[in-house]
Structure formats: structure tokens, C-alpha cells
Design an enzyme around this catalytic site. Structure first.
Site, PDB file in Angstrom:
ATOM      1  N   GLU A  44      -0.100  -7.064  75.586  1.00 17.78           N
ATOM      2  CA  GLU A  44       0.697  -6.739  76.853  1.00 17.78           C
ATOM      3  C   GLU A  44       2.086  -6.183  76.689  1.00 17.78           C
ATOM      4  OE1 GLU A  44      -0.193  -9.677  79.772  1.00 17.78           O
ATOM      5  OE2 GLU A  44      -2.063  -8.871  80.007  1.00 17.78           O
ATOM      6  N   GLU A  80      -9.354  -8.291  78.661  1.00 18.58           N
ATOM      7  CA  GLU A  80      -9.263  -9.602  79.164  1.00 18.58           C
ATOM      8  C   GLU A  80      -9.671  -9.794  80.799  1.00 18.58           C
ATOM      9  OE1 GLU A  80      -5.340 -11.521  78.873  1.00 18.58           O
ATOM     10  OE2 GLU A  80      -5.209 -10.657  76.962  1.00 18.58           O
ATOM     11  N   GLU A 129      -1.057 -22.854  79.287  1.00 18.09           N
ATOM     12  CA  GLU A 129      -2.596 -22.216  79.988  1.00 18.09           C
ATOM     13  C   GLU A 129      -3.435 -23.311  80.070  1.00 18.09           C
ATOM     14  OE1 GLU A 129      -3.215 -18.186  78.489  1.00 18.09           O
ATOM     15  OE2 GLU A 129      -1.296 -17.338  79.341  1.00 18.09           O
TER      16      GLU A 129
HETATM   17  C1  GAL Z   1      -2.603 -12.200  80.172  1.00 16.28           C
HETATM   18  C2  GAL Z   1      -2.410 -12.334  78.753  1.00 16.28           C
HETATM   19  C3  GAL Z   1      -3.016 -13.605  77.908  1.00 16.28           C
HETATM   20  C4  GAL Z   1      -2.988 -14.438  79.129  1.00 16.28           C
HETATM   21  C5  GAL Z   1      -3.737 -14.303  80.296  1.00 16.28           C
HETATM   22  C6  GAL Z   1      -3.544 -15.445  81.463  1.00 16.28           C
HETATM   23  O1  GAL Z   1      -1.876 -11.269  80.682  1.00 16.28           O
HETATM   24  O2  GAL Z   1      -2.336 -11.327  78.008  1.00 16.28           O
HETATM   25  O3  GAL Z   1      -2.453 -13.902  76.756  1.00 16.28           O
HETATM   26  O4  GAL Z   1      -1.824 -15.280  79.146  1.00 16.28           O
HETATM   27  O5  GAL Z   1      -2.905 -13.267  80.935  1.00 16.28           O
HETATM   28  O6  GAL Z   1      -4.370 -15.114  82.528  1.00 16.28           O
END
Ligand code: GAL
Length: 653
Positions: free
Chosen positions: A142, A316, A364
């Protein structure tokens, strides 16, 4: 085609084999690895530790899984920061260094970081070039997220001065192009030019726009160089990147995707709905807080399809509550399957779920995974399984293309213009574009997002909700095309340097539609006024232009005071106001009829998308709703009575 994001470095090695076996059992094909693993790969300068990664890859490969490796550059390790402190970026709002302790703590203008990033990318590329299970690369993660495209560092300032010198060649050219005589801002040399930050009040808009263009170019240069390293050592692997919307990265995503084989999107419908609506539209927010807004993910899918050379991936996919919204609701049961269908209906080739197992520690730990920390399966597991089986059962054709007759022009540069010069707090370019998109989608119209340099020949209707900067080439291509063009307010109003066009807005677009904007007003959103169209009353609000010298046009809609608000000729329409979605829908219905574009009568919260010969219906409502179509269709999943939060799939016969 399904996959998952996996962090073997977070779990004891003793768990890896069972993880791999379960991934296979779930029917996964791809596993993405290592985007944040630099400190484990290179714990000390030039001392590499690949034993763990080799082993993880081999364990997954034994189950037939394919690996997408990442360059780990989104997280430079502490030793590297200590060695080269100028890697850390400087906050443009405070002038303070942004410290170590999270991620993306790097400055695109740090030559030290550029060199170190290419080095680690090369080391990894060489090591895994020949590994039969490694099939592709994701660059960084990202890129430019967390407001990192802009840095207020000395390195950024020097690089900006060089960038300006290359662009303007001599300082007088810059002074005259920007108009620095205003407020005594004239420069005698490029070395005098600071970054347009931390000043007493607003800085010069041309200066700000140049800084945004420069910052985007810095991201591109860094990224293109990384892609070149990967291509050099891994010529047979695909190279991709996981994008987030341009509005968040301040980077030209079209240009960024240009060197890649295809683009990926990270799909977090609830997190993004929360960020978009939370403080502005409480009614819609609560309605969609556990489903995401019906047009929000699909809008991003259509964006990403627009920048991607090949079929895009979801790299993702949200599996449950995330941890980064203002609030983080749980998706309603069925939504992970629902969103997966939505992605493929809009053109995705592959969907990877984020993440395999919820992390027990760190930032997270409140973010769901397919599996829970105790290794039990979360609801996302079963929904991925259901989606996998339904995809197979329906024979959904993942090689088919989405074919749209309508396109929306999007451009980062024009987004920048509206951010630099907002003129009214209630003008939000992202929202304006989204309103046009949503109106089209509520009519079941499939939409492509294109850049202004695209070929228009495929389209019957091309919509530019907000396009302040246009050039001669664009106008020539519009004129040569058979499409009808709709321009929203602000279009054609600015030069390349963000100064006013000399012949009044819409400037060069007057070659397509003869009309002039004599004055502009912006209004509070709660001060809406009437907009009259086909004897019905709609809403004009936020941004309103007064039109004069309208020649050879029909007045399509009028303001409450009878003045022209929307005018059109055969080739183009100019909408001089922001409006409500109801007006845009009514307008699009009329144009679709005239241009023979297929529409559907859809109840609120029902959407349909066509990809190849398949159609997918999405019901975002809390009750069953009926889908009707005049086309010949045959249901292959569900039927025309689509259950609450349900999906039905049909074939066009
Ligand atoms: C995304 C990111 C991941 C993780 C995810 C959590 O934006 O690429 O590494 O942080 O969010 O939702």
C-alpha cells in the site's frame, strides 16, 4: 482462485505444516508472504537469514500452494533507521520527524532509503528467482498510505528544487507561470524555493500543485526502480502491487500501475464505509455499517480495473471486524461470501483473504482472520468455502471481461486541484465522483473508470464529474469520438498551472459546448435550492455556477430562479451545479434511453453487475427483494427473489 496473506514469522514453526494443509483443504492457490519481514530477513546489516523463509515457502509448496513474495520495504528495521536517520519522513503539518515504531516510516526523497530498498529487493529477487513455487511479487505494501507521499524534509526540498529546475528551466519562467508577483513571492533562483508547508496562511496554489506533482513523481520513481530490479532478476514472475484509493495516497495510480502486470486492491468495505460516511451521513452509515455501502467496494473495484493492465486481484479481503475504523463493526453473516462475489462480478481474477490467523499481539490483534488465535475457524473460513463451491457450481467464467458502455473519467491531478482550492467546505471531489457513479449503478449500468488520455471509442457515454484541467489533445479526442460527454461543474476551469483559464470556464471545452461560466458560488450543504428538470423538482447545492452566452444548446434543467443549470447539445452536456443523486439518476435514465444503453429498474439496495455472460445480483437490504429483467436469463445460483443480504447469479441466454 483464492489465496491468503500469511505471516509464518508470527507463529511457531511447528504450526506451519498444518497451516499449509488447511490452506490446501480450503482450496487456496496463492499465499502472500513477507511484506513486513525485513527485520527477520536481515537482522543485522548485510547478515541475511533466509532459513525461516525458505522453510516456510517449502512447507507451503509441498501442499502445492503458490507463493507471492513481497519486497519488505514498508517496514525498514530499526538498525537501518539508526544507521541512516534521514530515512524518516518529516510531517508537513508540524515539521516534526515522524518516528520509528509503526510502519511506512520512510521518505521517498531519501537516497539512502532508495539505495537500501533496491538492495534488499535485489537480494530477495536473486534468492527466489528460481524457486518453482514462487510465481510473483508484490512491491512494498500500500505504497504512500498513511500520508507518506509528502515529506517536509531537507531531502524532499532539494529534490523538489531539482524537479522544478528540470520542469521550468529558468526561474523567470516559473515566476511568470505561477504568478509569484502576487504577495511579493518572486524568486531569483530555484534554491530559494521552499516546500509549500508551515507558512502563515495558505500558500500559493501553483506551488502546492507543483509539490503534489513532484511528490507523486518521487513515489513513481522509487516504485518503478523497484519493479525494474524485480524484472531484471525474475523475468518470469508477475509483478503487482496492492493499491488503495488515490485519494488516500496522493499518487497517480494510473502511472503507478503502468509498469505492473496487473493491479491489486485491498478491500475493506466496512473500514472504508466508516471512514467515508462516519461524520457526514449518519443515516446511511448506520444502514450500511455491517454490509458496507452498496456502491463503495464496487466503485473501488471499477477504479482498480481501470488502472490494471490485466485482470485485477483482491490482495486483501476483509474477513471480519478490522481495527482501524473510527468504529469496527462485525460484518453481517454472509458478507465475506457476498463481497467475494462482488469482486469477481466486477472483474477480479483472484481473491486473497487478509489474514490467515488473527495476530495475538501488536497493533492488529483486534483484526479478525480466517482463523482465530486458538486456531479455530472463524465465520470467514466457512464463507470462503461457500464462495469457492458456488464459483465452481455456477461455472462462473473468471476469464470473461466486464464490458461497459459508460465511462467515468478520473484523475489524481484534478483531485489535487479541488483539494488545493476547495472554495467551499462542502466540496469533496471523491464524494462528487461517487455520487455520479452511484446514480449509474442504481440503474444497473456497468461503469469503467478511465483516465482522460484513454481511448473513448468503446463508450456511448463518458462522464467527467469534475475535470478542471483539460488540454487541447483531450478536446480533439472528444470531438473525434462518437460518445456523448457529460461535464460536471469546475470542468475546464483551470490551466495546467492552476490559474484561471483566460476565456472563462469551461475554457477549452467551449469547443464542445458553447457556454461560459460568469461566476461561481459555494453554499452550505444544508442550504439546498430547487433544480427543475422535466417538471420535477430536485436539488442544487454546494457548488453553483452562473452560465452566460449559451449558444446552440438546449436548457435541460433550471435553477429555482429560472436560470440555466444544465445545458446540452448533441455532443456534450454541461452541469453547472452539484445536485442530488435523484437528479443524476433521472438525467441518466433519459440519456440511456437516447443512447440505447441497457438499464434495470432496481429497488433500492439491489445492484446487478454483468461480466461476460454472467450476471450477479446483490441485495444489500434487510428483506428479500425481487429482481426483474427484460433480458432472457437463466438462474444458476438462487433466483429472482434475492434474500436479504443475498446473492443470485444468472446467465444471459
Ligand atoms: C491493510 C494493510 C495490511 C493490514 C490491513 C488491516 O490496509 O495492507 O497490512 O494492516 O490493512 O486491515
Amino acid at each position: 482462485m483464492l489465496g491468503v496473506c500469511y505471516y509464518p514469522e508470527h507463529w511457531p514453526e511447528s504450526m506451519w505444516q498444518q497451516d499449509a494443509q488447511e490452506m490446501k483443504a480450503l482450496g487456496l492457490t496463492y499465499v502472500r508472504l513477507a511484506e513486513f519481514a525485513w527485520s527477520k530477513i536481515e537482522p543485522q546489516p548485510l547478515q541475511y537469514n533466509f532459513t525461516w523463509l525458505d522453510k516456510a515457502i517449502d512447507t507451503l509448496a509441498q501442499e502445492g500452494l503458490k507463493i507471492v513474495l513481497c519486497t519488505p520495504t514498508a517496514t525498514p528495521p530499526k538498525w537501518l533507521i539508526d544507521k541512516f536517520p534521514d530515512i524518516l519522513p518529516v510531517d508537513i503539518h508540524t515539521g516534526q520527524v515522524r518516528g520509528f515504531g509503526s510502519r511506512r516510516h520512510y521518505d521517498f526523497s531519501s537516497e539512502n532509503y532508495h539505495r537500501e530498498s533496491m538492495r534488499i529487493s535485489e537480494v530477495m529477487a536473486k534468492r527466489y528467482a528460481k524457486h518453482p513455487a514462487v510465481v510473483g511479487w508484490q512491491t512494498d505494501n500500500e505504497i504512500a498510505c498513511h500520508d507518506t507521499a509528502h515529506s517536509g524534509s531537507e531531502n524532499a526540498k532539494k529534490a523538489f528544487q531539482t524537479w522544478l529546475k528540470n520542469k521550468y528551466a529558468n526561474i523567470d519562467a516559473l515566476n511568470s507561470a505561477w504568478g509569484t508577483i502576487f504577495w511579493s513571492m518572486e524568486y531569483q533562483s530555484f534554491e530559494q524555493i521552499e516546500l509549500p508547508i508551515l507558512a502563515v496562511t495558505e500558500t500559493h496554489p501553483s506551488h502546492q500543485l507543483a509539490y503534489r506533482r513532484f511528490s507523486s513523481d518521487q513515489v513513481l520513481k522509487y516504485h518503478d526502480d523497484m519493479v525494474a530490479v524485480l524484472r531484471k532478476f525474475c523475468p518470469n514472475h508477475f509483478v503487482t502491487h496492492n493499491f488503495i484509493p488515490m485519494v488516500d495516497t496522493q499518487t497517480d495510480n494510473f502511472a503507478l500501475a503502468n509498469k505492473l502486470d496487473f493491479a491489486c486492491y485491498d478491500n475493506y468495505p466496512l473500514g472504508r464505509t466508516d471512514l467515508f460516511f462516519a461524520n457526514t451521513d449518519t443515516e446511511n452509515f448506520s444502514r450500511y455499517m455491517r454490509t458496507g455501502h452498496p456502491d463503495f467496494s464496487s466503485c473501488s473495484f471499477d477504479h482498480i480495473r481501470g488502472i490494471s493492465k490485466g485482470d485485477f486481484w483482491i490482495m486483501e479481503q476483509q474477513p471480519g471486524p478490522v481495527n482501524w475504523g473510527h468504529h469496527n463493526p462485525r460484518p453481517l453473516p454472509g458478507m465475506v461470501r457476498f463481497w467475494s462475489w462482488e469482486a469477481v462480478a466486477h472483474g477480479a481474477a483472484t481473491i486473497c483473504y487478509f489474514r490467515w490467523r488473527q495476530a495475538a499481539f501488536a497493533q492488529e490483534q483486534m483484526h479478525a482472520g480466517i482463523k482465530r488465535v486458538d486456531n479455530s475457524k472463524s465465520i470467514a473460513w466457512y464463507e470462503a468455502e461457500q464462495f469457492r463451491d458456488e464459483l465452481a457450481k455456477t461455472g462462473f467464467d473468471l476469464s470473461a471481461k466486464v464490458k461497459s458502455q459508460v465511462a467515468i473519467i478520473m484523475s489524481t491531478e484534478n483531485q489535487w486541484v479541488t483539494e488545493v482550492e476547495r472554495q467551499g467546505d462542502s466540496f469533496n471531489q471523491q464524494r462528487v465522483e461517487f455520487e455520479y457513479y452511484s446514480a449509474l449503478r442504481q440503474l444497473g449500468i456497468d461503469v469503467d473508470f478511465i483516465s482522460s488520455s484513454n481511448d473513448f471509442s468503446k463508450y456511448k457515454l463518458v462522464v467527467a464529474p469534475c475535470l478542471p484541467i483539460v488540454d487541447e489533445d483531450f478536446v480533439t479526442r472528444c470531438k473525434a469520438s462518437n460518445a456523448h460527454f457529460i461535464f460536471g461543474p469546475r470542468s475546464g476551469s483551470k490551466t495546467h498551472e492552476l490559474t484561471l483559464v483566460p476565456n472563462l470556464a469551461p475554457g477549452l471545452l467551449q469547443a464542445l459546448i458553447k457556454v461560459k461560466v460568469s461566476s461561481v458560488e459555494t453554499l452550505r450543504e444544508d442550504c439546498s435550492e430547487a433544480l427543475m428538470f422535466n417538471s420535477q423538482t430536485y436539488v442544487s447545492n454546494r457548488w453553483r455556477e452562473e452560465l452566460i452566452e449559451c449558444e446552440g444548446v438546449d436548457i435541460v434543467a433550471r435553477y429555482h430562479d429560472e436560470q440555466a443549470a444544465v445545458v446540452a447539445n448533441k455532443q456534450a452536456t454541461y452541469i453547472a451545479s452539484l445536485t442530488d443523486i435523484a437528479f443524476l439518476k433521472a438525467l441518466f435514465v433519459q440519456y440511456a434511453e437516447q443512447l440505447a444503453i441497457n438499464t434495470y429498474e432496481l429497488p433500492a439496495d439491489l445492484r446487478v453487475s454483468i461480466r461476460g455472460n454472467f450476471g450477479v445480483i446483490f441485495n444489500y437490504a434487510d428483506k428479500a427483494q425481487v429482481f426483474s429483467s427484460t433480458n432472457h436469463i437463466e438462474f444458476v445460483l438462487g433466483d429472482g427473489n434475492v434474500p436479504a443480504y443475498g446473492v443470485s447469479v444468472f446467465k444471459l441466454v
